[in-house]
Design an enzyme around this catalytic site. Sequence first.
Site, PDB file in Angstrom:
ATOM      1  N   ASN A  11       0.877  -1.173   0.000  1.00  0.00           N
ATOM      2  CA  ASN A  11       0.000   0.000   0.000  1.00  0.00           C
ATOM      3  C   ASN A  11       0.915   1.224   0.000  1.00  0.00           C
ATOM      4  O   ASN A  11       1.528   1.541   1.018  1.00  0.00           O
ATOM      5  CB  ASN A  11      -0.899  -0.023   1.245  1.00  0.00           C
ATOM      6  CG  ASN A  11      -1.744   1.229   1.358  1.00  0.00           C
ATOM      7  OD1 ASN A  11      -1.780   2.059   0.438  1.00  0.00           O
ATOM      8  ND2 ASN A  11      -2.433   1.386   2.485  1.00  0.00           N
ATOM      9  N   TRP A  12       0.976   1.870  -1.130  1.00  0.00           N
ATOM     10  CA  TRP A  12       1.919   2.990  -1.264  1.00  0.00           C
ATOM     11  C   TRP A  12       1.460   4.249  -0.527  1.00  0.00           C
ATOM     12  O   TRP A  12       2.235   5.182  -0.369  1.00  0.00           O
ATOM     13  CB  TRP A  12       2.109   3.326  -2.749  1.00  0.00           C
ATOM     14  CG  TRP A  12       2.999   2.381  -3.492  1.00  0.00           C
ATOM     15  CD1 TRP A  12       3.459   1.157  -3.077  1.00  0.00           C
ATOM     16  CD2 TRP A  12       3.556   2.599  -4.795  1.00  0.00           C
ATOM     17  NE1 TRP A  12       4.251   0.603  -4.040  1.00  0.00           N
ATOM     18  CE2 TRP A  12       4.335   1.461  -5.110  1.00  0.00           C
ATOM     19  CE3 TRP A  12       3.467   3.623  -5.723  1.00  0.00           C
ATOM     20  CZ2 TRP A  12       5.016   1.349  -6.320  1.00  0.00           C
ATOM     21  CZ3 TRP A  12       4.142   3.501  -6.925  1.00  0.00           C
ATOM     22  CH2 TRP A  12       4.910   2.381  -7.219  1.00  0.00           C
ATOM     23  N   LYS A  13       0.192   4.291  -0.170  1.00  0.00           N
ATOM     24  CA  LYS A  13      -0.365   5.491   0.485  1.00  0.00           C
ATOM     25  C   LYS A  13      -0.020   6.736  -0.359  1.00  0.00           C
ATOM     26  O   LYS A  13      -0.033   6.648  -1.583  1.00  0.00           O
ATOM     27  CB  LYS A  13       0.151   5.587   1.927  1.00  0.00           C
ATOM     28  CG  LYS A  13      -0.111   4.291   2.705  1.00  0.00           C
ATOM     29  CD  LYS A  13       0.159   4.395   4.167  1.00  0.00           C
ATOM     30  CE  LYS A  13      -0.129   3.048   4.830  1.00  0.00           C
ATOM     31  NZ  LYS A  13       0.012   3.086   6.279  1.00  0.00           N
ATOM     32  N   HIS A  97      -9.649   1.648   4.918  1.00  0.00           N
ATOM     33  CA  HIS A  97      -8.378   1.770   5.630  1.00  0.00           C
ATOM     34  C   HIS A  97      -8.545   2.744   6.791  1.00  0.00           C
ATOM     35  O   HIS A  97      -9.232   3.761   6.654  1.00  0.00           O
ATOM     36  CB  HIS A  97      -7.289   2.254   4.672  1.00  0.00           C
ATOM     37  CG  HIS A  97      -5.915   2.083   5.243  1.00  0.00           C
ATOM     38  ND1 HIS A  97      -5.400   2.944   6.190  1.00  0.00           N
ATOM     39  CD2 HIS A  97      -4.964   1.141   5.026  1.00  0.00           C
ATOM     40  CE1 HIS A  97      -4.184   2.528   6.523  1.00  0.00           C
ATOM     41  NE2 HIS A  97      -3.890   1.442   5.835  1.00  0.00           N
ATOM     42  N   GLU A  99      -6.708   4.935   7.943  1.00  0.00           N
ATOM     43  CA  GLU A  99      -6.291   6.319   7.659  1.00  0.00           C
ATOM     44  C   GLU A  99      -7.409   7.083   6.938  1.00  0.00           C
ATOM     45  O   GLU A  99      -7.524   8.300   7.074  1.00  0.00           O
ATOM     46  CB  GLU A  99      -4.994   6.310   6.829  1.00  0.00           C
ATOM     47  CG  GLU A  99      -3.811   5.940   7.708  1.00  0.00           C
ATOM     48  CD  GLU A  99      -2.616   5.384   6.967  1.00  0.00           C
ATOM     49  OE1 GLU A  99      -2.574   5.416   5.727  1.00  0.00           O
ATOM     50  OE2 GLU A  99      -1.698   4.892   7.649  1.00  0.00           O
ATOM     51  N   GLU A 174      -5.618  -4.825  10.395  1.00  0.00           N
ATOM     52  CA  GLU A 174      -4.577  -3.822  10.600  1.00  0.00           C
ATOM     53  C   GLU A 174      -4.839  -3.100  11.917  1.00  0.00           C
ATOM     54  O   GLU A 174      -5.597  -2.114  11.944  1.00  0.00           O
ATOM     55  CB  GLU A 174      -4.603  -2.787   9.468  1.00  0.00           C
ATOM     56  CG  GLU A 174      -4.289  -3.350   8.106  1.00  0.00           C
ATOM     57  CD  GLU A 174      -3.676  -2.283   7.200  1.00  0.00           C
ATOM     58  OE1 GLU A 174      -2.616  -2.544   6.650  1.00  0.00           O
ATOM     59  OE2 GLU A 174      -4.249  -1.182   7.081  1.00  0.00           O
ATOM     60  N   GLY A 180       2.518   2.055  10.893  1.00  0.00           N
ATOM     61  CA  GLY A 180       3.527   3.109  10.808  1.00  0.00           C
ATOM     62  C   GLY A 180       4.272   3.375  12.101  1.00  0.00           C
ATOM     63  O   GLY A 180       4.968   4.375  12.228  1.00  0.00           O
ATOM     64  N   SER A 219       3.320  -2.376  10.303  1.00  0.00           N
ATOM     65  CA  SER A 219       4.756  -2.490  10.582  1.00  0.00           C
ATOM     66  C   SER A 219       5.348  -3.833  10.165  1.00  0.00           C
ATOM     67  O   SER A 219       6.205  -4.379  10.860  1.00  0.00           O
ATOM     68  CB  SER A 219       5.032  -2.192  12.056  1.00  0.00           C
ATOM     69  OG  SER A 219       4.686  -0.847  12.348  1.00  0.00           O
TER      70      SER A 219
HETATM   71  P1  13P Z   1       3.019   0.230   7.676  1.00  0.00           P
HETATM   72  O1  13P Z   1       3.504  -1.070   7.072  1.00  0.00           O
HETATM   73  O2  13P Z   1       3.789   1.416   7.230  1.00  0.00           O
HETATM   74  O3  13P Z   1       2.873   0.108   9.160  1.00  0.00           O
HETATM   75  O4  13P Z   1       1.538   0.475   7.099  1.00  0.00           O
HETATM   76  C1  13P Z   1       0.613  -0.555   7.176  1.00  0.00           C
HETATM   77  C2  13P Z   1      -0.597  -0.171   6.425  1.00  0.00           C
HETATM   78  O5  13P Z   1      -1.329   0.711   6.825  1.00  0.00           O
HETATM   79  C3  13P Z   1      -0.880  -0.881   5.181  1.00  0.00           C
HETATM   80  O6  13P Z   1      -2.142  -0.569   4.691  1.00  0.00           O
END
Ligand code: 13P
Length: 266
Positions: A11-13, A97, A99, A174, A180, A219
Amino acid sequence: MNLRRTLIVGNWKLHGTLAGNQTLLLQLRANLRGLDAVDFAVCVPYVYLFQAQQLLSGSNLLWGSQNVSQYDVGAYTSCISAAMIAEFGCQFVILAHSERRMLRLESHEVTAQRFLRALEGGLTPIYCVGEAQAERDAGLAEEVVKRQVLNMLHSLDDDAFARAKQLNMVVAYEPVWAIGTGQHASPQEAQAMHAFIRELIAARDPLFAKRIRIIYGGSITADNAQEMLSMPDIDGALVGRSALVAETFTQICRIANDLSLKSHQP
Ligand code: 13P
């Protein structure tokens, strides 16, 4: 023998540049060639879907988007529909998600509509669930995840559920506190929650529950992928930061591929 084919998704966000993506995608395309025991994908920002399609077509690295609009067409400035996404050869769409839920206050109703649009567009939803730190501390982790899973299941009528099964919908656990932060759930904590999610799905469809992929995000690194992916109900990973570096993402993908090959040995 495992019925479920492991799935590793990056997931590149909100990351990427045309030049940087080109390097990353071409490296991944080359590195993953021949790793055929596992499914791989990257979910890129909408504006890079065309680039992903150009660079990844014909490879074993699939691609997808990080969301989809609840609308099909019309006066909805800035929205991107499932049909638009599908035109770029996407296979997956990440939904709900944390976020998104936190930043944009995406409600359950909106997510449910987006889920249906994704199915209509032939996209495989990766539906995210997970509790916040305060909820875990209060002993509410299972209750929160249960509500999120049941919200999704209840929003699908029989036809939509059949379509979701046909498209091999995925659930991603998640935990918000692990995203993160560098602090991943322990393999045992994650395993327990994945088994719990599978039970919730089994109440609606026991056969599909055996088949659905429940992947872990939060993570994941090349250092912890082995122990996480070795757990019986962890069917893959949704990878954030570690997906942005070709070497690291490749390592995670190789670990997953090796584990799958071992688990299929007689
Ligand atoms: P990280 O791997 O940076 O913790 O992010 C996880 C995530 O939100 C994947 O969708």
